[in-house]
Design an enzyme around this catalytic site. Structure first.
Site, mmCIF file in Angstrom:
data_model
loop_
_atom_site.group_PDB
_atom_site.id
_atom_site.type_symbol
_atom_site.label_atom_id
_atom_site.label_comp_id
_atom_site.label_asym_id
_atom_site.label_seq_id
_atom_site.Cartn_x
_atom_site.Cartn_y
_atom_site.Cartn_z
ATOM 1 N N ARG A 1 9.938 2.368 -13.090
ATOM 2 C CA ARG A 1 9.387 2.903 -11.853
ATOM 3 C C ARG A 1 9.064 1.731 -10.938
ATOM 4 O O ARG A 1 9.153 0.576 -11.332
ATOM 5 C CB ARG A 1 8.175 3.811 -12.093
ATOM 6 C CG ARG A 1 7.314 3.554 -13.269
ATOM 7 C CD ARG A 1 6.357 2.401 -13.192
ATOM 8 N NE ARG A 1 5.688 2.232 -11.932
ATOM 9 C CZ ARG A 1 5.299 1.073 -11.436
ATOM 10 N NH1 ARG A 1 5.546 -0.052 -12.084
ATOM 11 N NH2 ARG A 1 4.687 0.981 -10.281
ATOM 12 N N GLY A 2 8.712 2.072 -9.704
ATOM 13 C CA GLY A 2 8.579 1.066 -8.661
ATOM 14 C C GLY A 2 9.861 1.047 -7.855
ATOM 15 O O GLY A 2 10.967 0.948 -8.413
ATOM 16 N N ALA A 3 9.736 1.157 -6.530
ATOM 17 C CA ALA A 3 10.915 1.346 -5.685
ATOM 18 C C ALA A 3 12.003 0.289 -5.895
ATOM 19 O O ALA A 3 13.174 0.627 -6.088
ATOM 20 C CB ALA A 3 10.493 1.415 -4.213
ATOM 21 N N ASP B 1 7.119 2.395 -0.921
ATOM 22 C CA ASP B 1 8.345 3.033 -1.392
ATOM 23 C C ASP B 1 9.301 3.363 -0.254
ATOM 24 O O ASP B 1 10.498 3.494 -0.476
ATOM 25 C CB ASP B 1 8.006 4.304 -2.165
ATOM 26 C CG ASP B 1 7.428 3.992 -3.524
ATOM 27 O OD1 ASP B 1 8.171 4.092 -4.516
ATOM 28 O OD2 ASP B 1 6.242 3.624 -3.605
ATOM 29 N N ASN C 1 3.552 5.247 0.185
ATOM 30 C CA ASN C 1 3.242 4.549 -1.060
ATOM 31 C C ASN C 1 2.534 5.530 -1.991
ATOM 32 O O ASN C 1 2.286 6.681 -1.629
ATOM 33 C CB ASN C 1 2.369 3.312 -0.793
ATOM 34 C CG ASN C 1 2.286 2.392 -2.005
ATOM 35 O OD1 ASN C 1 3.307 2.042 -2.601
ATOM 36 N ND2 ASN C 1 1.090 2.004 -2.386
ATOM 37 N N GLN D 1 -0.944 4.037 -13.195
ATOM 38 C CA GLN D 1 -0.164 2.800 -13.140
ATOM 39 C C GLN D 1 -1.053 1.564 -13.009
ATOM 40 O O GLN D 1 -0.720 0.499 -13.528
ATOM 41 C CB GLN D 1 0.823 2.843 -11.972
ATOM 42 C CG GLN D 1 1.915 3.884 -12.096
ATOM 43 C CD GLN D 1 1.568 5.152 -11.340
ATOM 44 O OE1 GLN D 1 0.421 5.585 -11.331
ATOM 45 N NE2 GLN D 1 2.554 5.746 -10.696
#
Length: 356
Positions: free
Chosen positions: A45-47, A241, A251, A200
Site C-alpha cells: 500500500r501507499g500510492a 495519493d 490523502n 498504518q
C-alpha cells in the site's frame, strides 16, 4: 532503511504490511493477478508503491507469455491481451493516481515492445518496471533533501498514515523529508497518528521509524488538537495519493481534519509527494474518486468485533484537503509554496510530464 518491494527477475517479493509489526512475512507474486490481489488486500500500500507493484505485475504478465507452452501472440494480439490485465490492476485502488500513471507508462512500452520476440517483450517490460522503481527511489531522496530545508532543528513533527519506505520504492515521501532532516543533523521528534481504522501509523510508521532509530511517539487520532493547543507540535507533514490541478490533496482519511487544526493553530501543513501523484486533468479535489473500503475494517480490529453485530459503518479510505489549507507541496522537482495551478504545472513540466 527498510524495503517493501523486491524484484528477483522471476517474481515480485512484497513485504506483507497486513502482518506488521507482529510478523515480518514476504509474499511472492508470480502473476499479474497475484499482484492485483496484493494491492487490493493492502499487502502492498501507499500510492508510489502501488504504482511500482502494478508495473511489475505487467512485467510478470509478459514473462508468463514468454514461458514454455504459452501462446505465441503477434504484435496486435499482444497489445490486445494486455487490456484485461491492465483493467484488473487498475480496478484495485481507485484513488491512488500513481497506479494509473504507472499503468499508462507500461502501456506505452507494451506497444513499443509488441514487435519483439516474447523474451524481448518480457525483458523490455521488466526493465521499464525497474526504471519506475529506481526513479521513485531517487525522486524520494531529492524530495527529502528539498523538504528538509523546511524542517527546523528541534522540530516536533506530526504525521498521519504511513508515507515512508514501506509506502514507496524506498526512503519515503513525508518520512523521506524526516529522514533527510535527520541525516542533515537536525534534532527531530515524530508524533505518529495511529490512523484508524487500518492503523498504518500505529503498525507501520512507528515500526519503520524505530527500525531507523528515529525518535517516534504514537498518539491517537483524536489527540492532535490537544497537542497543538499545548504547543507540542511544530508542523504537520503527510503524503498524498492524488493532487488535483488546483492543489487540493487526497490523502488517508483524517488528513483534512489535521489540516484544519494546523490552520487554527498557525502551524505549517506540508504535503510531500512525487509529481506522479499530480492529476492535472482534475480541476479540483471534488473530482477525485474516493475509495470506499469494507465496513468490516471499521467494525473489527485484528479480526475481533469492536461494535455490536449488524451496526452499519462508513469507510471512506481518503479525504480531500483544500489547497488553501496546504502551506506547501514538496516534490522532487521543487516546492509549490503556496500550491497554485501555475506552480503545479511548472513542476510537472520540469519533471517532464503533463501529469494529466
Amino acid at each position: 532503511m527498510v524495503t517493501a518491494i523486491e524484484w528477483t527477475g522471476e517474481r515480485l517479493r512484497l513485504l506483507d504490511q497486513t502482518r506488521l509489526p507482529a510478523e515480518t512475512r514476504w509474499v511472492e507474486a508470480r502473476t499479474a493477478d497475484e499482484v492485483a490481489d496484493a494491492i487490493r488486500t493492502m499487502v502492498v500500500r501507499g500510492a508510489p508503491a502501488i504504482g511500482v507493484a502494478a508495473a511489475f505485475g505487467v512485467a510478470l504478465w509478459a514473462r508468463g507469455l514468454a514461458g514454455a507452452g504459452a501462446p505465441r501472440l503477434d504484435a496486435a494480439a499482444f497489445v490486445a491481451a494486455f487490456e484485461p490485465v491492465r483493467a484488473r490492476l487498475a480496478a484495485t485502488r481507485p484513488t491512488a493516481v500513481n497506479l494509473f500513471w504507472a499503468l499508462d507508462r507500461m502501456a506505452r512500452v507494451v506497444r513499443e515492445a509488441a514487435p519483439l520476440a516474447p523474451g524481448g517483450r518480457a525483458d523490455r517490460l521488466a526493465a521499464e518496471a525497474r526504471a519506475i522503481l529506481d526513479e521513485d527511489l531517487e525522486a524520494n531522496r531529492r524530495m527529502g533533501r528539498l523538504g528538509a530545508e523546511l524542517i527546523p532543528d528541534g522540530a516536533r513533527i506530526l504525521t498521519h498514515c504511513n508515507a515512508g519506505a514501506l509506502a514507496t520504492a524506498g526512503y519515503g515521501t513525508a518520512l523521506g523529508v524526516i529522514r533527510a532532516a535527520r541525516e542533515a543533523g537536525k534534532r527531530i521528534e515524530v508524533l505518529a497518528d495511529e490512523t484508524r481504522p487500518f492503523l498504518q501509523g500505529a503498525r507501520l510508521t512507528t515500526w519503520e521509524l524505530r527500525e531507523d532509530g528515529i525518535p517516534v511517539t504514537l498518539v491517537t487520532d483524536n489527540m492532535a488538537g490537544h497537542l497543538m493547543q499545548r504547543r507540542r507540535v511544530d508542523l504537520v507533514i503527510v503524503g498524498a495519493d492524488r493532487i488535483a490541478a488546483n492543489g487540493d490533496v487526497a490523502n488517508k482519511i483524517g488528513t483534512y481534519g489535521l489540516a484544519v487544526l494546523a490552520k487554527e493553530h498557525g502551524l505549517p501543513f506540508y504535503v510531500a509527494a512525487p509529481v506522479s501523484t499530480f492529476d492535472l486533468s482534475l480541476v479540483s479535489g471534488e473530482e477525485i474518486p474516493i475509495e470506499e473500503r469494507d465496513p468490516r475494517e471499521v467494525t473489527t480490529l485484528a479480526g475481533r468485533a469492536i461494535a455490536p453485530e449488524g451496526v452499519p459503518a462508513l469507510h471512506p479510505a481518503f479525504d480531500v484537503t483544500p489547497a488553501r489549507l496546504v502551506t506547501a507541496i514538496i516534490t522532487e522537482a521543487g516546492i509549490a509554496r503556496p500550491p497554485t495551478r501555475e506552480r503545479l504545472r511548472e513542476l510537472a513540466a520540469s519533471a517532464g510530464t503533463t501529469a494529466a
